[in-house]
Write a protein that holds these residues in place. Sequence first.
Motif, PDB file in Angstrom:
ATOM      1  N   PHE B 217       0.875  -1.178   0.000  1.00  0.00           N
ATOM      2  CA  PHE B 217       0.000   0.000   0.000  1.00  0.00           C
ATOM      3  C   PHE B 217       0.909   1.224   0.000  1.00  0.00           C
ATOM      4  O   PHE B 217       1.603   1.468   0.974  1.00  0.00           O
ATOM      5  N   GLY B 218       0.888   1.983  -1.077  1.00  0.00           N
ATOM      6  CA  GLY B 218       1.702   3.202  -1.122  1.00  0.00           C
ATOM      7  C   GLY B 218       3.147   2.949  -0.744  1.00  0.00           C
ATOM      8  O   GLY B 218       3.757   3.768  -0.052  1.00  0.00           O
ATOM      9  N   ALA B 219       3.683   1.821  -1.129  1.00  0.00           N
ATOM     10  CA  ALA B 219       5.012   1.410  -0.683  1.00  0.00           C
ATOM     11  C   ALA B 219       5.856   1.034  -1.889  1.00  0.00           C
ATOM     12  O   ALA B 219       5.685  -0.027  -2.459  1.00  0.00           O
ATOM     13  N   MET B 246       2.270 -10.476  -6.396  1.00  0.00           N
ATOM     14  CA  MET B 246       2.406  -9.146  -5.776  1.00  0.00           C
ATOM     15  C   MET B 246       1.325  -8.223  -6.309  1.00  0.00           C
ATOM     16  O   MET B 246       1.113  -8.119  -7.521  1.00  0.00           O
ATOM     17  N   VAL B 247       0.664  -7.549  -5.377  1.00  0.00           N
ATOM     18  CA  VAL B 247      -0.406  -6.614  -5.702  1.00  0.00           C
ATOM     19  C   VAL B 247      -0.029  -5.274  -5.098  1.00  0.00           C
ATOM     20  O   VAL B 247       0.432  -5.218  -3.960  1.00  0.00           O
ATOM     21  N   SER B 248      -0.199  -4.196  -5.842  1.00  0.00           N
ATOM     22  CA  SER B 248       0.136  -2.869  -5.324  1.00  0.00           C
ATOM     23  C   SER B 248      -1.035  -1.926  -5.393  1.00  0.00           C
ATOM     24  O   SER B 248      -1.677  -1.804  -6.433  1.00  0.00           O
ATOM     25  N   PHE B 249      -1.276  -1.249  -4.268  1.00  0.00           N
ATOM     26  CA  PHE B 249      -2.206  -0.125  -4.246  1.00  0.00           C
ATOM     27  C   PHE B 249      -1.352   1.134  -4.208  1.00  0.00           C
ATOM     28  O   PHE B 249      -0.565   1.329  -3.293  1.00  0.00           O
ATOM     29  N   ASP B 250      -1.468   1.973  -5.229  1.00  0.00           N
ATOM     30  CA  ASP B 250      -0.653   3.189  -5.268  1.00  0.00           C
ATOM     31  C   ASP B 250      -1.306   4.185  -6.201  1.00  0.00           C
ATOM     32  O   ASP B 250      -1.894   3.790  -7.217  1.00  0.00           O
TER      33      ASP B 250
END
Lengths: 241, 866
Positions: B217-219, B246-250
């Motif tokens: 998350f935002g990383a 791998m999943v990204s929230f950004d």
Amino acid sequence: MPRWGMVMDTRRCIGCHSCTVSCKTENEVPLGVWRTHMRYYEKGVYPKVKRHFFPVICDHCEEPPCVEASENNGVGSFYKNDEGVTLIDYEKLKGRTKEQIQVETQAAIESCPLEAVFVNPNTGLPEKCTFCAHRLKEGLVPACAQSCLGRVRVFGDLSDPDSPPSKLLAKNASRTLMPDDDGGGSGVYYIGLESMLIDYEMMEGGKATDPQDFESGKISQSTGPAFMGWTPKTKVHRHKK
Amino acid sequence: MGISRRNFMKLGMAAGVTIALNEKLALFARAEDLGLGGGGAAVGEDKVTGTKWDKVVPYTCLVCNIEDGGIAFVKDGRIRKLEGNPKHPSTRGRLCGKGGAGIGHVYDPDRILYPLKRVGPRGSGKWKRISWDEGVSEVAAKINEVLKKGQPNEIMMKYGRDRTGGATSRFMNTLGSNTSVNHTSVCESSKKIGMEPTWGPDIESPDFANSKYIITFGANILEAAYFHNPLAQRIAEGLVDNNAKMVSFDVRLSNTAGRSDEWFPLFPGTDGLVALAMANVIMQEGLEDTEFINDWCNYSASDLKKYLTQYTPEMAEKYSGVPASDIRRIAIEFATTKPAVVFTYRGPCKHLYGSYNERSIMLLPIITGNIEKKGGYCLPRGMGWNQPEPKPQAGHEPSFLSSPPDFPLARHKVSHLVPFWIKDGKQKISVYFNYMGSEAFTFPASSVWGEVLSDEKLIPFSVTFSNQMNETTNLMDIVLPGVSYLERHDPESMPNSLFPWLGIRQPVIKPLGDSIEVREIYKMIIHKVDADGSKGMKQYWNFKDGEDMLRQHFKGIKGLDEAGGYDFLKENGVWPIYGTLDPATGRMVDKSGLEIVAEYGLHMKPDPNGKVTVKGEKRAGFGTADGKINIYAKGYEEYGFNPLPVFKAHPWHWDEKGNSKLKGDGDMVLTTFKWNIHTQSRTQNVKILLEIVNKNPAWINTVTAGKLGIGEGDLIRITSPVGYVVAKAHVTEGIHPKVIAISNTMGSKFGRYATASKDGKPGEWGSIDDPDLKNIWWKAEGVNPNPIIPVSVDPIGGSQGWYDTVVTVSKAKSGDKFGDTQVDNAKHYAFYKEAMDYAYTGKNHRKMHPEVKVGKLPEPTLKKGH
């Protein structure tokens, strides 16, 4: 005799530039020129977008166009040693005039589709990746392979089936960048290009990158000059057991 | 030496180490042992030359703050190459791009190499060289004026990246001042304040290499964050060797998001809400680890399930834009794939109420029982060292600037409000020290720092230990230049992998020019301040030199003493040495060739003094008062904050009904970011890094740009409530349509590399010129966004709301030039006032927390302890 080569497992690449930096410092390459490049490609439409990282190096081809070009346009300072590394013998350029060196260098530069050859701005001499031959001599891998965070660059003796690069090639589909290789003659092999290339028309001759992309910052980061309209047609590598 | 090719081949590829005959696996020969490797052109087959090194010295990197172990190669008195320390369990022989380029810090042609005193007005850039004695004497005299008045708190230390391991706090304690202000509130303070009450430590150690499911998350861990190098190595292993997803929230397609299997863009500040909705789904589906929650948390699984029902995926979709179906799907994937891990450093915490965001996201590994599991979300493992005796006590009087009473939970301080408090007269400052930070460049409302530091009434006397001329150094009265990280002594540790370690910095070369390492400068100042000994200060500064002080730091550490103490660290750079680097795999292996294994389940270790009984035995537990994971944070409730993780819609972005206030096509949120090549200010003159990235265009979504008539490379105006900047647009599919992002790593006007001044005048402060300057080929195209970013404060954890600023974006107006910056500090002041309104003492507090039933709130009290 070993046949040195490198496998680029791009599945592991994160575009961190450890390789471009360690090559620069190891080989004291001046600003503005590079022996290895890191290219970024963004593809997709919001919100389904991906970014790919594509490390490029001199392929140390079996039939190097730069060697032929330097032979035909000068004293053949470019040569391939018996361990598969394409090098430049600067001793041969001693006694040549500036113009003669320029002609030979330009011919070599233009012959290479990977733009691996450049002029060192400090010496005026041609320069290129040497697979860190000075390190190989001592049993060390090239600087880029040593520092790669993701372990993308796996270097070793391609003629030894038990070497780490050979083992990788035996287990994974791979491609080479030099279009005329029959799969046995390149020094550099790529794993994982399919996800990067197949969807994105590069296999079929689509433009890998527009020279303007680099200038305008469309690609967020890159090192090295834009590939002048070169399309990295790649070829499937059939690993010889 | 007897290295034969055949042996080399049999043992596998030499990844930077040479395998010598007859050597035990535990004693890999290293390049440095052989004095080999290094630069040189290939001349001919038998004429391949290389460099034989004079010495190879282990050190700890400090280009950013990951503290990787390094080894430096020296030839003819010059550092020529930096490589990762192959003995370091976290670094494993590899340095990132920034680390490899660190030589540029040492040989920066514009580095300051002798003390300076300004001879014109502040900020005029007019300096004269002075001797160390003159500089130290003047500083000591100013200090003594203050001490004579009996007001030591008027001496302020504003520091950024202080890695002296105790020298800076010793200096301030010796002087009796408590006015030490760090930079953590513009870093991750609300992440810390989210984590610390929850489970004890202020950071997690994600076991990426062994994970099967990773959510960020935002990383942007593949480029920055704690701990970029070691963790990025392990993400590559997890993704490729372990088939992890791998999943990204950004809000932006960072390299991490770009490399992820799925990227979910989302509206700024809504990461916590998405996590709460995911936690809700997990519990609705019965996928939680009920036993773990009930054994280890101070809130029951059934109560938590009830509490979470308010956070539906539809609600999360409404604010974040992430489709509810995806939220459900990813939640179920996360909960049913083991082991799984999340990572948040450091987007979600940099918002108003960022502490809530952090606690919300922590729920995910907690409720799925992934805590302290192999491949999961683990406690950090660090090591400490002693402080030399005798130790000075802290000053008597609390400092308002250091321990702001309106932010009692923000124990990592609220540094970004300090210039406003100084303007408001909250605390008088007579002597200002600046160390390893450029607040007039890197902080929000940087223009206000500029104003305050220029004001001789507010800051009568200022001193910096910087060795870079930059926006902040330029405003100081005296420069006493410290050295680069490759020329000094420091003790080091960082929980940057699952293996705790101790390390050091030691001078690879002697300090260049007339520069001196800061712990010795502190000592000189103290000895001058207390020349006659009557103040009793010199006893705290009785070490002979940096090495002597380090020996004192490392004495008496069990295990290290037996291994050889400081001498072991000097030779190896790190202790313990857990194994050897296997050149074929890049992993650390033990004597039998198997990868070294970390310990897991630290909380479960039987402990007769443990506060938590699980399965009939007292266990070590977590670093909280009751030893449990505190989902319910009583400490928050005391000040009227919600003790449970909660979502607060930012009043700048949302009206009370949850409708977006960003109505115009050009209305969006300004965010900033780091990329893999630069840090917030120090790297702008590191030439190898600068030629890779020397511009910071503003990223804007393709569709949004189309609506505004903006094309790639166009000049645009970004107008915030306090001013505007003129930047160049980078039109991309890789950003949320309501977000504009500028990297906060460019735009300094100091230094020939940073300003691409090929023909600039020679270095002014003693540095040797660099012939590479003539090869500068790029144009300097950096713009600093910080002047137009107003302050905002998470009233719990103190974090600057870096990623909340509402801006209007338009094509540039005629006459606008790239880099134009207009800002009104009076408007910045109004935002400071608004920030105080959100504090627990402010008028917005209760109405932002209608759900919290609290009687009378405690009175704000000025006391030591922040």
